[in-house]
Design a protein around this motif. Structure first.
Motif, PDB file in Angstrom:
ATOM      1  N   ARG A 189      17.653  -1.450   0.304  1.00  0.00           N
ATOM      2  CA  ARG A 189      17.536  -0.441  -0.755  1.00  0.00           C
ATOM      3  C   ARG A 189      17.142  -1.072  -2.094  1.00  0.00           C
ATOM      4  O   ARG A 189      16.598  -0.394  -2.966  1.00  0.00           O
ATOM      5  CB  ARG A 189      18.859   0.335  -0.883  1.00  0.00           C
ATOM      6  N   ASP A 190      17.428  -2.365  -2.239  1.00  0.00           N
ATOM      7  CA  ASP A 190      17.062  -3.080  -3.469  1.00  0.00           C
ATOM      8  C   ASP A 190      16.725  -4.527  -3.111  1.00  0.00           C
ATOM      9  O   ASP A 190      17.457  -5.453  -3.442  1.00  0.00           O
ATOM     10  CB  ASP A 190      18.213  -3.028  -4.473  1.00  0.00           C
TER      11      ASP A 190
ATOM     12  N   GLU B   9       0.820  -1.218   0.000  1.00  0.00           N
ATOM     13  CA  GLU B   9       0.000   0.000   0.000  1.00  0.00           C
ATOM     14  C   GLU B   9       0.849   1.262   0.000  1.00  0.00           C
ATOM     15  O   GLU B   9       0.324   2.370  -0.212  1.00  0.00           O
ATOM     16  CB  GLU B   9      -0.909  -0.006   1.233  1.00  0.00           C
ATOM     17  N   GLY B  10       2.140   1.126   0.260  1.00  0.00           N
ATOM     18  CA  GLY B  10       3.012   2.294   0.330  1.00  0.00           C
ATOM     19  C   GLY B  10       2.958   3.016   1.651  1.00  0.00           C
ATOM     20  O   GLY B  10       3.489   4.131   1.777  1.00  0.00           O
ATOM     21  N   ALA B  11       2.325   2.398   2.664  1.00  0.00           N
ATOM     22  CA  ALA B  11       2.254   3.031   3.983  1.00  0.00           C
ATOM     23  C   ALA B  11       3.629   3.099   4.636  1.00  0.00           C
ATOM     24  O   ALA B  11       3.900   4.005   5.443  1.00  0.00           O
ATOM     25  CB  ALA B  11       1.278   2.266   4.876  1.00  0.00           C
ATOM     26  N   VAL B  12       4.477   2.139   4.308  1.00  0.00           N
ATOM     27  CA  VAL B  12       5.854   2.095   4.808  1.00  0.00           C
ATOM     28  C   VAL B  12       6.750   1.620   3.670  1.00  0.00           C
ATOM     29  O   VAL B  12       6.274   1.044   2.691  1.00  0.00           O
ATOM     30  CB  VAL B  12       6.006   1.146   6.025  1.00  0.00           C
ATOM     31  N   SER B  13       8.043   1.845   3.814  1.00  0.00           N
ATOM     32  CA  SER B  13       9.011   1.373   2.819  1.00  0.00           C
ATOM     33  C   SER B  13       9.879   0.281   3.430  1.00  0.00           C
ATOM     34  O   SER B  13       9.967   0.152   4.659  1.00  0.00           O
ATOM     35  CB  SER B  13       9.896   2.526   2.353  1.00  0.00           C
ATOM     36  N   VAL B  14      10.524  -0.499   2.583  1.00  0.00           N
ATOM     37  CA  VAL B  14      11.405  -1.558   3.082  1.00  0.00           C
ATOM     38  C   VAL B  14      12.538  -0.989   3.933  1.00  0.00           C
ATOM     39  O   VAL B  14      12.807  -1.507   5.028  1.00  0.00           O
ATOM     40  CB  VAL B  14      11.950  -2.416   1.919  1.00  0.00           C
ATOM     41  N   PRO B  15      13.245   0.064   3.515  1.00  0.00           N
ATOM     42  CA  PRO B  15      14.285   0.613   4.399  1.00  0.00           C
ATOM     43  C   PRO B  15      13.748   1.036   5.766  1.00  0.00           C
ATOM     44  O   PRO B  15      14.411   0.829   6.792  1.00  0.00           O
ATOM     45  CB  PRO B  15      14.829   1.807   3.616  1.00  0.00           C
ATOM     46  N   GLU B  16      12.549   1.611   5.798  1.00  0.00           N
ATOM     47  CA  GLU B  16      11.966   2.012   7.083  1.00  0.00           C
ATOM     48  C   GLU B  16      11.670   0.794   7.953  1.00  0.00           C
ATOM     49  O   GLU B  16      11.923   0.809   9.169  1.00  0.00           O
ATOM     50  CB  GLU B  16      10.665   2.788   6.837  1.00  0.00           C
ATOM     51  N   VAL B  17      11.139  -0.244   7.334  1.00  0.00           N
ATOM     52  CA  VAL B  17      10.803  -1.468   8.075  1.00  0.00           C
ATOM     53  C   VAL B  17      12.059  -2.124   8.627  1.00  0.00           C
ATOM     54  O   VAL B  17      12.101  -2.543   9.794  1.00  0.00           O
ATOM     55  CB  VAL B  17      10.022  -2.434   7.151  1.00  0.00           C
ATOM     56  N   VAL B  18      13.083  -2.222   7.795  1.00  0.00           N
ATOM     57  CA  VAL B  18      14.324  -2.868   8.237  1.00  0.00           C
ATOM     58  C   VAL B  18      14.985  -2.060   9.346  1.00  0.00           C
ATOM     59  O   VAL B  18      15.472  -2.622  10.337  1.00  0.00           O
ATOM     60  CB  VAL B  18      15.276  -3.067   7.037  1.00  0.00           C
ATOM     61  N   GLU B  19      14.985  -0.746   9.218  1.00  0.00           N
ATOM     62  CA  GLU B  19      15.595   0.089  10.262  1.00  0.00           C
ATOM     63  C   GLU B  19      14.824  -0.051  11.578  1.00  0.00           C
ATOM     64  O   GLU B  19      15.424  -0.113  12.666  1.00  0.00           O
ATOM     65  CB  GLU B  19      15.623   1.546   9.822  1.00  0.00           C
TER      66      GLU B  19
END
Length: 471
Positions: free
Chosen positions: A65-66, A26-36
């Protein structure tokens, strides 16, 4: 009791893995944000839990990041430290050698990470996974986030502690005598040991005389476990087994349930655990299932045979250590449990061929049992979660092995037979600690267990540390 919660108002929120996938899409969060967020949570709770064996946070940040593709793309996890992951050491919970980074992913890790899961490192285990409590002579114990005075249970303890505390939504575990189901029971998680051969497996485990080990995951929700098996099946498919498929809801069939609380070798459940198991049986009957109490479907002498086979694995490790690990190998740094198991095997080598034959034949006996019963209900463990120190491997071997086999009386049967079994957090002890209930089914019938698990999760929602689990 001291509880440890990692839940926070961050990108992970209260999501389980499937809920986190939805938030990412949904774009509510990003993978970098989740991992951090996951890294911060692990860093916050690990000093209290002792769950991490090796951290790879900078590598995880780069991968975030990828991220590689797959349903779980970018969902943070850890891999248990007895499976090879390229670039990470595999220490097996021991100080007996100096581990170097693995040159390549093992077969299981290759499949696991191909689902998109992103590893933050390796989780701690007991030495070689032999004990049902991960208590390291130098590093100390892996502790339950429900009560840091208690053990987190079995060799997948590190993974379980991180998922139960809310630091991660899903983590790798494997099970050679109960080490998916035991930490699930202790930490209030869903823990499914799949059918033998269901998932990809490292070569050393495939070549065991009796293939007692199965890999899987620990989760906070039934849907996460079901989704993992579905996605793993897209990567690796065992054509000799019926597919699990995409399971998202309870089944409609009413099941024939065999109830047993006596365990193997006459070691039964404690009064409290038996009573909690009987309450689960009542819940099943209220849902329309037919429950019948039966004798334990274990072959005569099973407990002794399984212990001897378990001990023979320690003996092999001891005798091949120098060849496998080079000059850094130091058997004097092995704990008392590993060395005691090796001594037990040495003294009883003449009995080992017979024990192996009987363990292999146990699948025939349990297959007959499942002709009359769709599912078997037992407690996952025979008594309440022990305190840290109860299974400390620096104690005499005789003390530890007696306490270990008394507690772990129900889980080894499916390791010998190869059949699937799942532990569900359906009960709570008088102390307020989770008590797992275990359901077993015939080989290849994970779908039966997952559909029943969905039904029980709806009827008796699982207790959680911190926030609720879901979308």
């Amino acid at each position: 009791m001291t509880q440890v919660s990692a839940h926070d108002d961050d990108a992970l929120g209260d999501h389980d893995a499937v809920g986190l996938v939805a938030a990412l899409h949904e774009g509510a969060v990003s993978v970098p944000e989740v991992v951090e967020a996951a890294i911060r949570r692990v860093e916050r709770v690990d000093p209290l839990l002792g769950a991490m064996a090796f951290t790879a946070y900078d590598r995880a940040r780069v991968e975030a990041r990828d991220p590689r593709g797959g349903f779980f793309a970018g969902v943070p996890t850890v891999v248990k430290d007895n499976v090879d992951v390229a670039g990470m050491p595999t220490r097996e919970g021991t100080d007996a050698w100096v581990a170097r980074p693995a040159p390549a992913d093992g077969d299981f890790a290759r499949m696991y990470l191909a689902t998109g899961l992103l590893s933050l490192g390796k989780s701690q285990l007991s030495e070689f996974g032999f004990s049902a409590a991960a208590e390291h002579p130098r590093l100390g114990a892996v502790r339950s986030p429900w009560s840091t005075e208690h053990v987190a249970g079995a060799s997948s303890a590190g993974s379980a502690a991180l998922v139960a505390s809310g630091a991660l939504p899903i983590a790798h575990a494997n099970d050679g005598g109960g080490s998916i189901r035991i930490p699930a029971a202790v930490n209030g998680l869903v823990g499914l040991k799949p059918t033998r051969g269901r998932l990809a497996q490292d070569r050393a485990l495939r070549e065991m005389p009796v293939r007692i080990v199965s890999d899987g995951v620990l989760t906070r929700s039934v849907r996460d476990t079901a989704a993992f098996l579905r996605e793993a099946e897209h990567v690796y498919r065992n054509l000799s087994l019926p597919p699990v498929g995409d399971l998202t809801r309870p089944g409609r069939k009413r099941l024939r349930v065999a109830l047993n609380t006596s365990g193997a070798g006459g070691v039964g459940a404690s009064p409290e655990v038996r009573e909690l198991t009987l309450r689960t049986a009542v819940l099943l009957e209220e849902l329309g299932h037919h429950v019948e109490e039966v004798e334990a479907p274990t072959p005569p002498g099973f407990r002794d045979d399984f212990l001897l086979y378990w001990a023979s694995l320690a003996l092999v490790l001891l005798r091949t250590g120098r060849r496998q690990h080079g000059r850094s190998w130091d058997p004097d740094r092995l704990d008392h449990l590993t060395r005691g198991l090796a001594r037990h095997a040495t003294r009883n080598l003449h009995r080992l061929p017979g024990a192996v034959r009987r363990l292999r034949r146990s699948s025939v006996l349990l297959a007959r049992h499942h002709e009359a019963h769709d599912v078997t209900l037992t407690p996952t463990l025979a008594h309440e979660t022990p305190l840290v120190g109860h299974l400390d491997p620096t104690q005499p071997y005789e003390t530890v092995i007696d306490r270990l086999t008394t507690w772990v009386a129900f889980t080894p049967l499916q390791n010998a037979t190869g059949e699937p079994a799942i532990s569900l957090p359906l009960a709570t002890s008088a102390q307020g600690l989770p008590v797992g209930m275990m359901f077993g089914a015939a080989a290849g019938h994970e779908a039966v267990l997952l559909e029943l698990a969905y039904e029980l999760e709806e009827a008796s929602p699982f207790a959680r540390i911190g926030g609720s689990v879901g979308g």
